[in-house]
Design a protein around this motif. Structure first.
Motif, mmCIF file in Angstrom:
data_model
loop_
_atom_site.group_PDB
_atom_site.id
_atom_site.type_symbol
_atom_site.label_atom_id
_atom_site.label_comp_id
_atom_site.label_asym_id
_atom_site.label_seq_id
_atom_site.Cartn_x
_atom_site.Cartn_y
_atom_site.Cartn_z
ATOM 1 N N HIS A 12 0.882 -1.166 0.000
ATOM 2 C CA HIS A 12 0.000 0.000 0.000
ATOM 3 C C HIS A 12 0.916 1.211 0.000
ATOM 4 O O HIS A 12 1.781 1.314 0.866
ATOM 5 C CB HIS A 12 -0.866 0.036 1.264
ATOM 6 N N VAL A 13 0.734 2.089 -0.964
ATOM 7 C CA VAL A 13 1.562 3.292 -1.017
ATOM 8 C C VAL A 13 0.688 4.523 -1.181
ATOM 9 O O VAL A 13 -0.427 4.450 -1.703
ATOM 10 C CB VAL A 13 2.602 3.248 -2.156
ATOM 11 N N ALA A 14 1.226 5.660 -0.743
ATOM 12 C CA ALA A 14 0.541 6.934 -0.925
ATOM 13 C C ALA A 14 0.826 7.459 -2.329
ATOM 14 O O ALA A 14 1.834 7.091 -2.944
ATOM 15 C CB ALA A 14 1.018 7.929 0.124
ATOM 16 N N MET A 15 -0.047 8.317 -2.815
ATOM 17 C CA MET A 15 0.159 8.972 -4.109
ATOM 18 C C MET A 15 1.550 9.595 -4.149
ATOM 19 O O MET A 15 2.020 10.133 -3.142
ATOM 20 C CB MET A 15 -0.867 10.097 -4.302
ATOM 21 N N GLU A 16 2.187 9.487 -5.302
ATOM 22 C CA GLU A 16 3.484 10.113 -5.582
ATOM 23 C C GLU A 16 4.671 9.468 -4.881
ATOM 24 O O GLU A 16 5.786 9.942 -4.992
ATOM 25 C CB GLU A 16 3.447 11.630 -5.322
ATOM 26 N N GLU A 17 4.431 8.377 -4.141
ATOM 27 C CA GLU A 17 5.564 7.619 -3.606
ATOM 28 C C GLU A 17 6.117 6.741 -4.733
ATOM 29 O O GLU A 17 5.549 6.667 -5.825
ATOM 30 C CB GLU A 17 5.132 6.748 -2.426
ATOM 31 N N ASN A 61 0.556 6.870 -9.171
ATOM 32 C CA ASN A 61 -0.768 7.501 -9.139
ATOM 33 C C ASN A 61 -1.837 6.418 -9.147
ATOM 34 O O ASN A 61 -1.525 5.227 -9.206
ATOM 35 C CB ASN A 61 -0.930 8.515 -10.284
ATOM 36 N N VAL A 87 -3.063 2.054 -4.016
ATOM 37 C CA VAL A 87 -2.641 3.449 -3.935
ATOM 38 C C VAL A 87 -3.666 4.218 -3.108
ATOM 39 O O VAL A 87 -4.856 4.173 -3.381
ATOM 40 C CB VAL A 87 -2.500 4.073 -5.342
ATOM 41 N N ILE A 88 -3.177 4.898 -2.076
ATOM 42 C CA ILE A 88 -4.067 5.600 -1.150
ATOM 43 C C ILE A 88 -4.014 7.091 -1.427
ATOM 44 O O ILE A 88 -2.928 7.651 -1.542
ATOM 45 C CB ILE A 88 -3.613 5.346 0.313
#
Length: 88
Positions: A12-17, A61, A87-88
């Motif tokens: 699980h990753v955040a946007m733009e990571e 994204n 993507v979170i």
């Protein structure tokens, strides 16, 4: 037939990571690798770099979310390792 030394896991990753996945298999002859996203071949482009068993996605994204598979194959067989990118 190839066998896994290292598989990929759900992330699980955040946007733009950035995302970095690595899968490794051994076998004789040495396996070649392919990557799939949602069952479709994944190719190197803009933000997606593929080199052997590594997949690198920069500035993630929402469109990058999905099921990914690393495929290792040689003349004796094919093995798959699957993981989900959220993507979170």
């Amino acid at each position: 037939q190839p066998n896994w030394i290292q598989k990929i896991n759900d992330i699980h990753v955040a946007m733009e990571e950035n995302v970095f996945w690595e899968c490794k298999a051994n076998g004789r002859p040495k396996p070649t690798y392919r990557w799939l996203k949602n069952g479709e071949p994944l190719l190197t482009r803009d933000r997606i770099q593929i080199e052997q068993g590594t997949l690198n996605i920069t500035v993630v994204n929402l469109s990058d979310a999905g099921m990914y598979q690393c495929v290792a194959e040689n003349k004796h067989g094919v093995i798959f390792s699957s993981a989900e990118l959220s993507v979170i």
